[in-house]
Design an enzyme around this catalytic site. Sequence first.
Site, PDB file in Angstrom:
ATOM      1  N   ASP C 320       0.642  -0.583  -0.193  1.00 32.42           N
ATOM      2  CA  ASP C 320      -0.321  -0.274   0.010  1.00 32.42           C
ATOM      3  C   ASP C 320       1.053   1.234   0.582  1.00 32.42           C
ATOM      4  O   ASP C 320       2.119   1.294   0.242  1.00 32.42           O
ATOM      5  CB  ASP C 320      -1.021   0.157   1.614  1.00 32.42           C
ATOM      6  N   PHE C 391      -8.829  26.208   9.704  1.00 29.86           N
ATOM      7  CA  PHE C 391      -8.728  24.992   8.779  1.00 29.86           C
ATOM      8  C   PHE C 391     -10.102  24.070   8.477  1.00 29.86           C
ATOM      9  O   PHE C 391      -9.768  24.320  10.118  1.00 29.86           O
ATOM     10  CB  PHE C 391      -7.403  24.437   8.521  1.00 29.86           C
ATOM     11  N   MET C 397      -9.972  26.452   3.892  1.00 32.95           N
ATOM     12  CA  MET C 397      -8.553  26.811   3.810  1.00 32.95           C
ATOM     13  C   MET C 397      -8.524  27.065   5.292  1.00 32.95           C
ATOM     14  O   MET C 397      -9.477  27.371   5.735  1.00 32.95           O
ATOM     15  CB  MET C 397      -9.414  28.294   3.340  1.00 32.95           C
TER      16      MET C 397
END
Lengths: 553, 208, 701
Positions: C320, C391, C397
Amino acid sequence: MSSISADALQVLALIVALALAYRPLGDYMAAVYSSKEHLRAERWIYRCVGADPDREMRWPAYLRGVLAFSLVSVLFLYLLQRVQNHLPGSLGFAAVTPQQAFNTAASFVTNTNWQSYSGESTMGHVVQTGGLAVQNFVSAAVGIAVAIALVRGFARSRTGELGNFWADLVRTTVRILLPLAFLAAIVLVACGAIENFGNWHDVTTLSGAHQGMPVGGVASQESIKELGTNGGGFFNANSAHPFENPSAFTNLFEIFLILVIPFSLTRTFGRMVGSIKQGYAILAAMGIIWLGFVVLMSWTEYAHPGAALQAAHAAMEGKEQRFGVGSSSLFATSTTLTSTGAVDAFHSSFTAFGGGLTLLSMMLGEIAPGGTGSGLYGMLIMAVIAVFIAGLMVGRTPEYLGKKIGGREIKFAACYILITPAVALVFTAIAMALPTPVHSALNPGAHGFSEVLYAYTSAANNNGSAFAGLNANTDWFNTTTGIATLLGRFLPMVFVLALAGSLGQQQPVPVGAGTLRTEKPLFAALLVGAVLIITGLTYFPALALGPIAEGLS
Amino acid sequence: MSLSSQSLRGTLRVTWAAFRALLVLTVVTGVIYPLAVFGVAQTAFHSGANGSPVRADGRVVGSALLGQSFDLPGKPGTPDPQWFQPRPSAAGTGYDTRASGASNLGPTNPALTKLIDSRRAQVAAFNHVAPSQVPPDAVTASGSGLDPDISPAYAKIQVDRVAAARHLSPAEVAHLVAAHTDGRQLGFMGEPTVNVLQLNVALNALKG
Amino acid sequence: MTTATPIRSQLPQGDGNPGQGQGPGRVGAGVFDPVQLWRSLPDALRKLDPRVMVKSPVMFVVEIGSVLTTVFAFDTPGQWFGWAIAVWLWLTVIFANLAEAVAEGRGKAQADTLRKAKTDTVARRLVGDAEEQVPGTDLRIGDLVVCEAGDVIPGDGDVVEGVASVDESAITGESAPVIRESGGDRSAVTGGTKVLSDRIVVKITTRPGETFIDRMIGLVEGAARQKTPNEIALNILLASLTVVFLLAVVTLQPFAIYAHAEQTMIVLVALLVCLIPTTIGALLSAIGIAGMDRLVQRNVLAMSGRAVEAAGDVSTLLLDKTGTITLGNRQAAAFVPVPGTTAAELADAAQMSSLADETPEGRSVVVLAKEKFGLRERHQGELAGAEWVPFTAQTRMSGVDVDGRKVRKGATGSVVAWVHERGGTVPADAQRLTDEISQAGGTPLLVAVEDASGARVLGVIHLKDVVKEGMRERFDELRRMGIRTVMITGDNPLTAKAIADEAGVDDFLAEATPEDKMALIRREQAGGKLVAMTGDGTNDAPALAQADVGVAMNTGTSAAKEAGNMVDLDSNPTKLIEIVEIGKQLLITRGALTTFSIANDVAKYFAIIPAMFAVAYPGLDKLNVMHLHSPQSAILSAIIFNALIIVALVPLALRGVRYRPMSADRMLRRNLAIYGVGGLIAPFLGIKLIDLLITLIPGIR
């Protein structure tokens, strides 16, 4: 030119000839076994047999074919000898005794061709040509067929089908052995080997004595005798007899015939498994052992240790003048490293170490290059064993030619390498423990033991040569060596075919950087080491009491 | 149908096929093939195919490929000094074509040492040479017991004796030996040989 | 477990050769303490029971030989030789048992601690809405049990209700608690672990006696040990060699009698024992146990030895991406300003706007600004009057409003929208830059500002997946070993390719679904390749079951753990590489010792054969190349060497032959030189030395 440099040239010439034949013959044989077409003659034969040559067989069916054909062959050859006195062209010889007839039948069907009889005083034309010579062909063909079945096991994946025994038997005989034997027979007859079906007649010699003139279809049997690594002499003196082997040239030619199919089969093997280099590795291992033994044999024969040979100033007892020490050493090595057993000089009178080398050559399992077919499958079994041990050392479950060597595979391979030593040693031990068999030995002391050991080693390995001082025409030896040849031939074949079946079912593992590269020189060297150590060690105590004791005394 | 009778039937079927296969292959390899070789051999190589007979005095006296004894008439085992002698033979009582073979005595067998020592003495005395001059082939039995050849060395030590017995000049006999000495085939195969029967036939012709 | 197992598996990065087992922090894996021999002696003696011995055919033959020689020694009690041989033969058998006992003993200590964790628990079984107290051993599959803080979970199962922190140190040795919650991939709990907080309802999935901890005890103890396929194959070969040599020795007597050199039974047994492959026969099972043990010491549990061997054969590794190849989160790698802005300005703005972003990405921007431009990290309290915009997943943002200047950083779409709202324009350059970064497999973050000059974009932060240090070298090694690595990722092909190139994997599978994984495994296997993979989720289970080596993470679901054939207690996917190396090491050790054992025979012949037969054939004394003192001392020396070599090789058998990733060819050459050639030479020296020592014993000369 000195004898030694002439001998070196002989060996070189032989190697060149074998090398020239290697590619075309090896490729041709591969094509024969891969072909889908049948010749018209073959179709006719299949119709007579009532077999469908295109029906694939799994290993038990293939084995049934091998065993049934061999059983019928033994019975037929036995009967033929038993009724010899009623056959035309019997040259006045009586029926062969039951024990000797059994021994001879078992011996010729198993490609051993051990002879407790003397050809010129026992066998008439029909038994020689219609019985013994026929087995020279078909026993060789059976050996090659089994080897090809094993190769198919390596080459094929996810199928248990190994080909059709009848097709392999017939094709080997018709397309490979017959044409080669015919050409070789013509060469031999051109050089002086006889080919007639007359009666013995006496001539008055120059000094006024009488000498019988031998007759027989010698050249036609001699060629297949060598080509099929059979080795049963038309005459008692075998290939030392001038009518079988008239000159130094025919001698070298016969050695070539002995070696050409077993060596070239490695090419066939490489072709069929899709990697010529794999064939080269097997060839290299065979070649190293063969050449090494030739050198050792020549060295000890030229050095001629041993009181009697020292008294004679050379090891010429039992050797022909036209061959000398060198050619005889080359022949002796080649005949015992294959399952041939023909002799152009008598091993019993070789130096102790020379005789020991012929013994050891057989004990290694006759795999360098071995008998027709049997040499290839014997060496491949050793390769499986070597891969198993060495393969672990690279950190993977061992695999050979992409096929994993697991419990099943190693079981079959281990049983294979167990059989011949068991048969040879147990029979020798019984013979030595009993009071009478030892009386058959001609020579005293360690050499006498070597004669008995040689007999069973030769029988168990299907070689057929002898330390011929031994009087083998006794009920004991006729019976036991006969049984030994049968056990030494067919039990290994069971395991070879079982192994082939097991390998054929596998899905091949792709080659990667982590794979043991079995086509590299390192592996060939490893294989040589495995052969020498694993099989050699088994016999070392026995050899110590035979040739080694004799040689060091 | 029970399983065992089924497998029995299968075994019988394959055995029957095997029997037929053996018969047909016997015809091919045991009849057709030898007859083909026989045909070619008798047509193209008649002499060789019939034993390379050697003629002298208008009759066949033996085979060029088979050695024979050259003993005194009526005294088998006693070499006739008039002839070149072949190697010792273990075939029967000597050069018996019905009993080809070797002595098979081992390299350390005292019996063989004794035999070789006595042969050396006999050959040396017979040819009036020193025992050390007797070459190995003169004191050892061959493999076949029918070895037609001797070494040039053995021929050489017999020259004087034969010449004396036949009242010929040694040079003449030596010349004959040289003419019948074959080197190695193609220069490297086998050993140099002298064919005893052919040498003696030529010797016989000299007298006549 | 924590106290009993001083072994901490270490993070694989930075350790070039984890398979060696000798690196620092790898305590116990390779170190062999001679005291262990002494401590295992009682076990070794118990194993003399013929019913146990018969499982190792080679050593069984030696045991029978020991009995025979002892009987014959009694027969001639005055002879020191018979007794000496008998004693050393018994020692040979005991040494072999000792090797196995030591190997097992190392697991036993671990098993004991595990057993302590498995104290008889009382389960609170739910019956309808009521609870009843039952012994943990009475639980059946499907029972629901309640566990609250302080309870020991009574059996393996899945959490079906609630969330709790669980102390799994009994199993993993890791003391930090882990979260277990219903649903999802973190629902599996293991019996014997302890709930530290909250309440969960567990649905039992395993019968008592077959729980994870039970199996683990069985595994580390070696009780449940089954011979592995390759071990079985090797045993067959060794058994057949034994039979061959048995025949060679048994048949020797008639030959010897003929030669007037009849041998005593004692000498024949001595010869036999010297010839059969006792060295490997004695150590074979210890090698297998130690191999499993090495895995346990790395906190990996193999459910079968077969899986360990298969690991050595693996030719394709499915790894993975996240957590295995990459560190698992994207990090800022570069600041790319639009024309008219300097990189320093951009970096300053980026740092300002990220101070309120506590996500790893946000932190990485601050770190990069410091590294590249020496911008000291400012703290939120330092700037007076600053209004922080943290955030969130909704706004995507973060930023800050300070001194009339608004700085924002975030996902491209969000920031573009923000600029447009404020009447600014986004230059084409910015669009081009973000596209370029995307195409290179990275993630662009836009940085924008609104100040007196209006709203505008300053530039782009290039976020990218960071490949773990040393991975490329690791994959190169694997390639040399013949193993192909395939990276599995949910990323789009573009991103996947970029990371694959950077990490140096051979191939990748992008936007991988469990079905894709399964298909890939099947495809590889159809080509004859063996595949190894790791997984933790329930949807990994089919692939884990299909893979030849499926390593389930211990944090994963019980479905995954059931499906795989190994469980990594540390849940560290990179360990797959170590597992492969351990598998290889196991096979190499077997092969090396087999080669050594067989090669040894040559020297033993040169000791024994002249000793046996030089009386009858004096010439055979020339074979006595070692110039051994007397026939008796020669045979005894060979027997003693044969016994001592077993003890000498026990540490090697337990530690495993040194393994370094290299091509098969080089590895074979190396091991053949060491164990093949070494095996030929060593016994010549050893036997000679022992012979010299024997002659020093008074009364023997």
